[in-house]
Design a protein around this motif. Structure first.
Motif: not given
Ligand SMILES: Nc1nc2c(ncn2[C@@H]2O[C@H](COP(=O)(O)OP(=O)(O)OP(=O)(O)O)[C@@H](O)[C@H]2O)c(=O)[nH]1
Length: 520
Positions: A392, A394-396, A399, A408, A431, A509, A513
């Motif tokens: 995903v 910019f998932f950080k 969140n 989630d 997953r 990425k 992306r």
């Molecule tokens: N809500 C939630 N967050 C998750 C879970 N597993 C991982 N994460 C979050 O996913 C985020 C992954 O962040 P990064 O690895 O920095 O990647 P990104 O923010 O997606 O950035 P890029 O991959 O570079 O696009 C982290 O903040 C994890 O805490 C989950 O089961 N639930």
């Protein structure tokens, strides 16, 4: 505290297995038949012994009656012979003074030689004693006696037996047996009399093996009771012609046996009666119910009691056996159902152990196993294995902006989009970890895998989940797709496949992306 059996009965036993039910039904029927046969056999034994007792009793009373008839015949016969002798003598020698003395001596002589005779008498036409066996000085008149009147009025030459009476000379009970004496022209000249002691009958009747309730008697044809055992002076001479025995004699013949009620005491007994062939007398002997069935009652009670006791004990044991069988069956059923439940729970646990709790897709463990399995199979079948890795974007930040719970939800929605675009049953969506997913595609070439990857990407875009921190304004994913033809080293091939897909993912990425990157 209830016993094990009681608790089973309390719960109502579970129905038995369909195979055992007929067997138990037949066992129950067999047991019921056995019990019925035991009771029938006991009843038959009791009934047969009752019949035997009855037969024996009939025989006993018949023998008693025969014996009493013989005894009475003998007594009367002796008296009759004596009377014939006396009448003949009087007819030849007359009863004048000289003849009287010789007659008296003759009578004394006859009395001495005969047992059971109280006295011998010759009476004249007025009843006065002409001579007697009682001695020269003895005198009397019997003119008022019934037998005297009878002979006076009837020209009967045969013997006459009268009702018992108290002797004038001895004061004892006697039976008068007499004959008429006539002159040559047939006119009445007196009576010859033998007084038989009633005692001699009493001795014969006492010798019978009868209980208190048993009885024996003899009576004249007209029903005059001559003697009855047990002796009671009050009933001597009583008329019993309307009693059952005399009635049976009149209606059924000279001999008979059956249950009859006594006229004297009103008791029912098994009587045998017999009419004497030569004299107008009937003898009878009767056994009471106690005489016949005294020990039989006990025997019957013992046999029936023992039988019912045995049947009750067997029924108790049989019921115990049935309960044991039912209990075993119940335990078997419970064990079977527990086993099935355990298997189900195990299967559930196994499935749970292979599933990701958040998204419902396969988890990392399941993915690793499937990857190992599929690379081996592909190597055997000379087929390709493709892998899509996706992450995903910019998932950080998602969140951070929307919270972990929304994160989630977002992951669940993306998992749904992945599953919706993975069509073949052999494909496995998993997953892989955190916000990273993988789709294993056994047998798929790179074109097919790229096609599926693009469909997934579009599916996620179509979810249109707001993501302010993303350049597109919605949640997107980046994907890397790799394909290999596995060789001998499965483990290395697996690593290579993952590394290639992962590297291509990071290429997506770094290239901005929201895109799919395959090998160049
Ligand atoms: N809500 C939630 N967050 C998750 C879970 N597993 C991982 N994460 C979050 O996913 C985020 C992954 O962040 P990064 O690895 O920095 O990647 P990104 O923010 O997606 O950035 P890029 O991959 O570079 O696009 C982290 O903040 C994890 O805490 C989950 O089961 N639930």
């Amino acid at each position: 505290m209830p016993t094990q059996d009681q608790s089973i009965i309390g719960q109502r036993l579970q129905p038995l297995g369909s195979k055992k039910r007929p067997v138990l039904a037949w066992m129950s029927i067999g047991f019921a038949v056995l019990c019925a046969l035991m009771i029938l056999a006991a009843a038959w034994i009791v009934f047969s012994s009752h019949e035997v007792r009855m037969r024996e009793a009939r025989l006993t009373t018949q023998n008693m009656a025969r014996m009493l008839a013989a005894q009475a015949t003998m007594e009367i016969k002796i008296a009759d012979v004596l009377l014939e002798n006396i009448v003949e003598r009087v007819r030849h020698e007359g009863s004048g003074e000289a003849a009287r003395e010789r007659l008296r001596a003759h009578l004394e002589q006859l009395a001495k030689g005969s047992d059971g005779i109280s006295g011998l008498f010759v009476l004249d036409q007025d009843g006065a004693w002409v001579a007697s066996s009682l001695g020269a000085s003895a005198s009397g008149n019997n003119g008022e006696r019934d037998y005297f009147s009878f002979h006076k009025e009837h020209k009967q030459s045969t013997v006459h037996i009268g009702a018992p009476l108290l002797s004038k000379s001895t004061g004892h009970w006697v039976i008068p047996v007499s004959r008429r004496i006539e002159l040559a022209d047939g006119t009445f000249a007196g009576v010859a009399l033998v007084a038989l002691q009633l005692d001699s009958f009493e001795r014969a009747y006492d010798s019978l093996n009868l209980s208190e309730a048993g009885t024996a008697f003899f009576a004249l044809n007209d029903g005059t009771l001559m003697y009855r055992r047990p002796f009671d002076a009050g009933v001597i001479g009583m008329n019993v012609s309307s009693g059952d025995v005399l009635t049976a004699y009149r209606e059924k013949g000279p001999t008979g046996t059956g249950f009859m009620t006594a006229k004297v005491d009103g008791l029912e007994r098994l009587y045998s009666y017999r009419h004497l062939d030569q004299y107008p007398l009937i003898v009878a002997a009767g056994l009471s119910h106690e005489d016949i069935f005294a020990d039989w009652d006990w025997l019957a009670a013992e046999i029936l009691g023992a039988t019912f006791g045995a049947v009750a004990a067997l029924a108790w044991l049989f019921r115990k056996l049935m309960l044991q069988i039912a209990l075993r069956e119940q335990i078997e059923i419970a064990l079977r159902s527990t086993g099935a439940e355990l298997e189900k729970a195990n299967a559930g646990l196994q499935a749970m152990a292979m599933k990701d709790g958040l998204t419902g897709l396969a988890n990392r463990r399941a993915f690793d196993e499937a990857l190992d399995h599929e690379t081996r199979r592909a190597q055997r079948d000379h087929k390709l294995v493709s892998l899509i890795m996706l992450d995903v974007d910019f998932f950080k930040k998602f969140n951070d902006n929307y919270g972990h719970q929304a994160g989630d939800e977002c992951l669940r929605a993306i998992a749904g989009a992945i599953a919706a675009n993975v069509g073949r049953s052999e494909d496995l969506a998993a997953r892989y970890g955190g916000e990273e997913f993988a789709v294993l595609m056994p047998g798929a070439d790179i074109e097919g895998a790229l096609h599926v990857a693009e469909a997934i990407r579009q599916g996620v875009t179509a979810l249109n989940i707001s993501h302010a921190a993303s350049a597109t304004g919605t949640v997107t994913i980046s994907l890397g797709v790799a394909t290999i033809a596995p060789g001998q080293d499965h483990s290395a091939d697996q690593q290579i496949l993952i590394q290639q897909a992962d590297a291509l993912l990071y290429q997506s990425k770094s290239n901005g992306r929201n895109r799919v990157t395959g090998p160049t």
